[in-house]
Design an enzyme around this catalytic site. Structure first.
Site, mmCIF file in Angstrom:
data_model
loop_
_atom_site.group_PDB
_atom_site.id
_atom_site.type_symbol
_atom_site.label_atom_id
_atom_site.label_comp_id
_atom_site.label_asym_id
_atom_site.label_seq_id
_atom_site.Cartn_x
_atom_site.Cartn_y
_atom_site.Cartn_z
ATOM 1 N N GLU A 206 17.016 0.567 -28.897
ATOM 2 C CA GLU A 206 17.702 -0.716 -29.489
ATOM 3 C C GLU A 206 15.709 -0.512 -30.024
ATOM 4 O OE1 GLU A 206 18.599 -3.148 -30.414
ATOM 5 O OE2 GLU A 206 20.127 -2.739 -29.369
ATOM 6 N N GLU A 222 10.207 -0.289 -26.515
ATOM 7 C CA GLU A 222 11.953 -1.086 -26.906
ATOM 8 C C GLU A 222 11.526 -1.720 -27.638
ATOM 9 O OE1 GLU A 222 14.064 -1.180 -22.733
ATOM 10 O OE2 GLU A 222 11.568 -1.636 -22.301
ATOM 11 N N ARG A 224 9.461 -2.030 -31.920
ATOM 12 C CA ARG A 224 9.357 -1.789 -33.599
ATOM 13 C C ARG A 224 7.806 -1.231 -33.643
ATOM 14 N NH1 ARG A 224 12.169 -2.807 -38.195
ATOM 15 N NH2 ARG A 224 10.435 -2.267 -39.943
ATOM 16 N N SER A 242 7.152 -6.488 -31.804
ATOM 17 C CA SER A 242 6.845 -5.568 -33.113
ATOM 18 C C SER A 242 5.566 -5.711 -32.887
ATOM 19 C CB SER A 242 7.748 -6.889 -34.856
ATOM 20 O OG SER A 242 7.340 -6.748 -35.559
ATOM 21 N N ALA A 281 4.767 -11.946 -23.070
ATOM 22 C CA ALA A 281 5.825 -11.780 -23.316
ATOM 23 C C ALA A 281 6.506 -13.357 -24.557
ATOM 24 C CB ALA A 281 7.129 -12.004 -22.554
ATOM 25 N N GLY A 288 -5.172 -14.131 -37.863
ATOM 26 C CA GLY A 288 -5.524 -15.737 -37.560
ATOM 27 C C GLY A 288 -5.561 -16.692 -37.047
ATOM 28 N N ARG A 318 -2.320 -14.880 -24.454
ATOM 29 C CA ARG A 318 -1.402 -15.857 -23.402
ATOM 30 C C ARG A 318 -1.400 -16.827 -24.316
ATOM 31 N NH1 ARG A 318 -3.568 -16.851 -17.474
ATOM 32 N NH2 ARG A 318 -4.559 -19.054 -18.054
#
Length: 345
Positions: A206, A222, A224, A242, A281, A288, A318
């Site tokens: 993926e 794993e 992008r 991402s 996660a 911003g 976090r």
């Protein structure tokens, strides 16, 4: 020929019915080739300087192969000899300077330089490339001009064959052109030509790597890696995460990930990270985003925008599980990749 040359490649590729290049494969592109090599090529094909993509005939390739063998330029001589034996159109592309590419052959040479890890992302001028590269049907029969696809499909059907169109894009799969040493790629369709994969990089099924982007290696990907993004050694991009690239909202800001970072599953970043940073996660941080800066006692010191922390190391990003506020504090547990995941054995 005495002037230095930026890059050159002896290539073979596909042309449409009009004789226009659709794609070019360079077996061994060179960065800063020797003056001797450039001089021999100039003698064989009439190169007189500048950035040129010269379509060459068999006789020229045979002459060039002889000159190169005599001069002990054996690797390029073998390529020239092999091209001379084939029946596909051949091209010799010579770039005297790293100017914006003006032809398909020039674009492909620069994409090869990246995927052969001869230059790093942002290390070569790709200005205007999208306007030069054509959209191509990438099929099990090779590259086909979109305007010629219907006829090709009909002829194939009449011969009991099927043309399987794998994608329609300006960029092909990297692994059909380059397989970098010491890397693993779970799904070849998810890594474009022009990606840079350093030794020890693993791209899971993926994971995705765009052109002019990639990893220093080793690294576990794993998520992008968008266009323009470069990931440092020992970093881990979790499943579904991402990175905002220059084509997906990052604009002129160069997004990068430092060494030994972790971007958690389904998280994302829109700012450069320093070394040993962790993004929780599911947490997407844009430039911003407002963050509560915490001290060692978890007290809020001040509220900052994420862009103010761009490139800073040893940070943990976090979300507070009670208030929902975004927080940043010193990262006490930098990750260490499992070396077995990057073994070439």
């Amino acid at each position: 020929m005495t002037n230095s040359v930026f890059s050159l490649g002896l290539g073979v590729g596909t042309q449409n019915n009009k004789g226009e290049w659709l794609e070019v494969f360079y077996a061994q592109p060179l960065l800063q080739p020797s003056e001797q090599l450039v001089g021999l090529i100039a003698e064989a094909v009439g190169y007189e300087g500048g950035n040129q993509a010269i379509t060459v005939a068999k006789a020229q390739l045979q002459k060039l192969a002889g000159l190169l063998f005599d001069a002990e330029e054996k690797s390029q001589a073998k390529i020239a000899a092999t091209l001379a034996e084939g029946n596909q159109p051949a091209v010799i592309t010579i770039l005297a300077s790293d100017a914006a590419p003006e032809t398909v052959a020039e674009c492909y040479l620069k994409l090869h330089l990246l995927s052969h890890t001869l230059v790093k992302p942002h290390g070569v001028n790709l200005t205007g490339m999208f306007g030069v590269l054509p959209n191509v049907a990438w099929t099990n029969k090779g590259a086909i001009d979109l305007a010629e696809l219907d006829d090709a499909q009909l002829k194939a059907r009449c011969n009991g064959e099927i043309i399987d169109v794998l994608s329609v894009d300006k960029f092909p799969k990297m692994l059909n052109y380059v397989v970098p040493a010491g890397t693993r790629v779970g799904d070849a369709s998810r890594v474009r030509l022009g990606a840079y994969l350093g030794e020890g990089t693993t791209i899971m099924h993926e994971g995705f790597v765009n052109f002019n982007a990639g990893t220093e290696g080793p690294g576990m990907i794993e998520g992008r890696i968008s266009a323009g993004v470069f990931v440092g050694k020992g970093s881990d991009l979790g499943g579904g995460c991402s990175t905002m690239g220059t084509l997906s909202g990052g604009n002129s800001v160069v997004i990068s990930v430092g060494e030994e970072c972790l971007i958690g599953a389904n998280a994302g970043i829109g700012l450069p990270l320093g070394d040993r940073c962790t993004v929780e996660a599911g947490l997407y941080i844009t430039a911003g985003s407002k963050l509560n800066l915490l001290d060692e006692d978890r007290n809020v010191v001040e509220v900052v925008k994420a862009r103010d922390l761009a490139g800073k190391s040893d940070l943990l990003f976090r979300r507070n599980s009670i208030s929902g506020a975004l927080e940043v504090l010193s990262n006490k547990s930098a990750i260490a990749l499992n070396a077995e995941l990057h073994s070439n054995n």
